[in-house]
Scaffold this active site. Structure first.
Site, PDB file in Angstrom:
ATOM      1  CD  GLN A 100     -10.661  -4.291   3.984  1.00  0.00           C
ATOM      2  OE1 GLN A 100      -9.745  -5.106   3.965  1.00  0.00           O
ATOM      3  NE2 GLN A 100     -10.453  -2.993   4.068  1.00  0.00           N
ATOM      4  NE  ARG A 151      -3.944   6.713  -0.621  1.00  0.00           N
ATOM      5  CZ  ARG A 151      -4.328   5.497  -0.232  1.00  0.00           C
ATOM      6  NH1 ARG A 151      -5.623   5.209  -0.132  1.00  0.00           N
ATOM      7  NH2 ARG A 151      -3.455   4.562   0.039  1.00  0.00           N
ATOM      8  CG  ASP A 159      -7.296   1.820  -0.859  1.00  0.00           C
ATOM      9  OD1 ASP A 159      -6.204   2.106  -0.342  1.00  0.00           O
ATOM     10  OD2 ASP A 159      -7.893   0.745  -0.647  1.00  0.00           O
ATOM     11  CD  GLU A 213      -2.671   2.057  -1.695  1.00  0.00           C
ATOM     12  OE1 GLU A 213      -2.053   1.601  -0.729  1.00  0.00           O
ATOM     13  OE2 GLU A 213      -3.681   1.528  -2.166  1.00  0.00           O
ATOM     14  NE  ARG A 244      -2.044  -1.506   9.655  1.00  0.00           N
ATOM     15  CZ  ARG A 244      -2.971  -1.800   8.752  1.00  0.00           C
ATOM     16  NH1 ARG A 244      -2.756  -1.521   7.479  1.00  0.00           N
ATOM     17  NH2 ARG A 244      -4.102  -2.372   9.109  1.00  0.00           N
TER      18      ARG A 244
END
Length: 626
Positions: free
Chosen positions: A240, A270, A272, A314, A506
């Site tokens: 990323q 949203r 991020d 967020e 997760r």
């Protein structure tokens, strides 16, 4: 004649649409230009942005423009007591976008009118961080469908009064994004869209002040790219690559992606990892003032082109510190923010049977202006980090490291007479820090009771699960369910069999929706039916009682029993008191509300809110009679 008349009508509508746009544009132009020039000082890039904004407005469909006008006239539309959200991964919930469309009846049965579609844009297999490494902002993952499918879904949702939310990952792109590919080949134009350095000197300077997000699984904030012969900034994971918002081309192009997605019928976007989007040497690269400039510009761009679209930020910090991301009344930024800290404090309360920290947390939120709207939840797609108020806990002799250890042991089922089940994420043996993963039902003991065939334990676990949802509905803001919680879905351990997921615990709470068990929701003798129907009763109460408006007055009341939380809500003269027992034993809430007669909304019985006996893991909604 008919043709001429039709052409005149069309021309008139176009002129009206142009006037609407011009009015919005003129309202924000001076501030938008001032902020843009302060940040970039580039007239030509600003002119390009303005031209593209108008183009996206013209491309916006008539039904969406009508929705814009409707919501402009009713700016508080999302704060009503009928707003209930549900978040889910498209493939886990229904296979693909068309599958979600086929499940809209079910969504309505859940009383949900706001669905958050977890990341669905194109990402590389195995290097996506759950979809948060986007390689193409204008393409849906092929296994999920197409942009045409997305538009079809949003249109179908709008017909039913369901609002659609999506994630806009603007801090970084995937290393497979076209920009990253060109940057990797040494193209300077595209390298300038990221943070590239040809030696370790500058990265080392950044590392002195920039905290690590994942020190165990992804240490450091830079990654060496051998084929490019450069380091690149990678705050989260090596795949990323952080975008450089000092480059106006990055801001403009990302805003075009934002508007493109808004024009697909998205109602809530949203943003991020908002605090991370501006980087500055000799700072933590978090929460810098330029972040607020960017978010404010996003808000104005949205209000000009697509004013029906909400911005959801967020920001993973305690409520009093996230407040700047709402902006001001005159210069707003995000419409809504997540109430992350209260979620973590809720589970601390379950493990400690002590509501004092939670009460303190709620008092802080309740003291904030009613214009600020929080999204509340028990569980979400992510892990639980124990970012609690340890300064307060230390006054009770509770140390940070020891308490984090206790919480992780408790929710794994190792301590405190726990019935919870789950797993740790990013455990750091050096610091002793770790995060926790598990579904609401498993953390409440439903998984353990089912495995052991213990009916009494199951009844107790279901009571805890329902009580926690009842408490969440009483909080200030808008409640959001995590898909599967409505039918008490437990942990899914099959992720360990998938090599692409096995290292990420997760996925234990990201299991596929078990539709076979969900069929039991109409049977009150089943666990699924007990939870689904209990939540249904709560949701209907919430819709019918105006005290559940998001901007109602909210407060806490002392109960003189550390295991019982009492919350009040008032709106236009109506009042409800909620009592919630966080212990496995009956308790007495020593409240003394003597301002009239009350009725309990679940049972319909008259009750006086004076020295109330609350059963183990029980709750009451007491409404003051008119």
């Amino acid at each position: 004649m008919k043709k001429i008349k039709k052409e005149k009508q069309c021309k008139k509508k176009n002129m009206e649409a142009e006037m609407v746009y011009k009015t919005r544009f003129d309202k924000h132009f001076d501030e938008l230009r001032w902020l843009y020039m302060e940040l970039y000082g580039n007239d030509s890039m600003f002119a390009e942005l303005c031209n593209q904004m108008e183009s996206f407005y013209k491309e916006r469909k008539k039904k969406l423009k009508s929705l814009d006008v409707q919501r402009e006239a009713d700016p508080g539309w999302y704060k009503r007591n009928d707003m209930l959200g549900m978040m889910f991964y498209i493939d886990n919930f229904a296979g693909n976008i068309e599958g979600v469309k086929s499940r809209l009846d079910y969504i309505e049965q859940c009383n949900v009118n706001y669905i958050h579609l977890m990341p669905f844009l194109e990402t590389p297999e195995g290097r996506s961080d759950g979809g948060y490494a986007v390689s193409d902002f204008r393409k849906v993952q092929e296994k999920l469908g197409s942009m045409e499918d997305l538009e079809s879904l949003t249109a179908a949702c709008h017909k039913r009064g369901i609002h659609v939310c999506m994630d806009f990952v603007m801090n970084h792109t995937s290393e497979d994004h076209e920009w990253a590919k060109r940057a990797r080949q040494g193209d300077g134009e595209y390298m300038s869209r990221y943070f590239f350095f040809d030696n370790s000197y500058m990265p080392a300077l950044y590392e002195k002040t920039v905290p690590q997000v994942f020190p165990t699984t992804a240490p450091g904030n830079f990654t060496w790219i051998p084929e490019a012969g450069h380091f690149v900034m990678t705050t989260f994971y090596p795949y990323q690559w952080d975008l450089n918002y000092k480059n106006p081309r990055v801001f403009n192009e990302m805003m075009y992606n934002f508007l493109y997605l808004a024009n697909r019928g998205i109602d809530i976007i949203r943003i991020d990892a908002v605090p991370y989007i501006w980087k500055e040497l000799n700072t933590p690269c978090r929460n810098l003032k330029q972040v607020h400039t960017i978010v404010r510009m996003m808000r104005m761009i949205s209000e000009i082109v697509c004013p029906s679209v909400l911005l959801l930020g967020e920001v993973v910090m305690e409520p009093e510190r996230v407040v700047p991301y709402f902006g001001t009344v005159d210069k707003p930024e995000c419409h809504m923010l997540y109430n992350v800290t209260t979620m973590a404090t809720t589970w601390h309360t379950v493990a400690s049977r002590d509501v004092r920290l939670l009460k303190r947390q709620l008092d802080i939120v309740n003291a904030l202006p009613k214009e600020y709207t929080f999204l509340n939840y028990l569980r979400c797609h992510d892990d639980i980090g124990w970012g609690l108020d340890y300064e307060f806990l230390m006054t009770e002799g509770i140390g940070e490291r020891a308490h984090k250890q206790y919480l992780n042991d408790y929710f794994q089922g190792y301590a405190g007479e726990s019935n919870s089940r789950g797993e740790l994420y990013n455990a750091d043996p050096v610091s002793g820090d770790a995060r926790f993963c598990g579904t609401t039902a498993s953390m409440c003991g439903i998984e353990k009771a089912g495995f052991e065939g213990d009916e009494e334990a199951m009844e107790r676990a279901v009571r805890l699960d329902v009580m926690l949802h009842a408490y969440m509905f009483m909080q200030s803001g808008i409640p959001v369910l995590y898909s599967g919680d409505e039918t008490a879905q437990v942990n899914d351990y099959t992720y360990k069999e998938d090599p692409l997921k096995a290292d990420d615990s997760r996925y234990i709470h990201r299991g596929a929706m078990n539709w076979e068990l969900a069929e039991n929701r109409s049977d009150p003798e089943t666990v699924e039916g007990k939870v689904f129907q209990a939540l249904g009763r709560l949701e209907k109460i919430r819709k019918s009682e105006k005290v559940f408006m998001a901007d109602a007055d909210t407060w806490t009341i002392d109960t003189w029993d550390q295991a019982v939380l009492c919350m009040g809500r008032c709106y236009e003269g109506e009042k409800i008191i909620g009592l919630f027992n966080f212990s496995e034993s009956d308790r007495i809430a020593w409240i003394n509300e003597t301002d009239g007669d009350y009725v309990e909304l679940i049972s319909g019985e008259e009750m006086k809110p004076i020295g109330v006996s609350v059963p183990a893991y029980g709750f009451y909604y007491l409404k003051k009679k008119a």
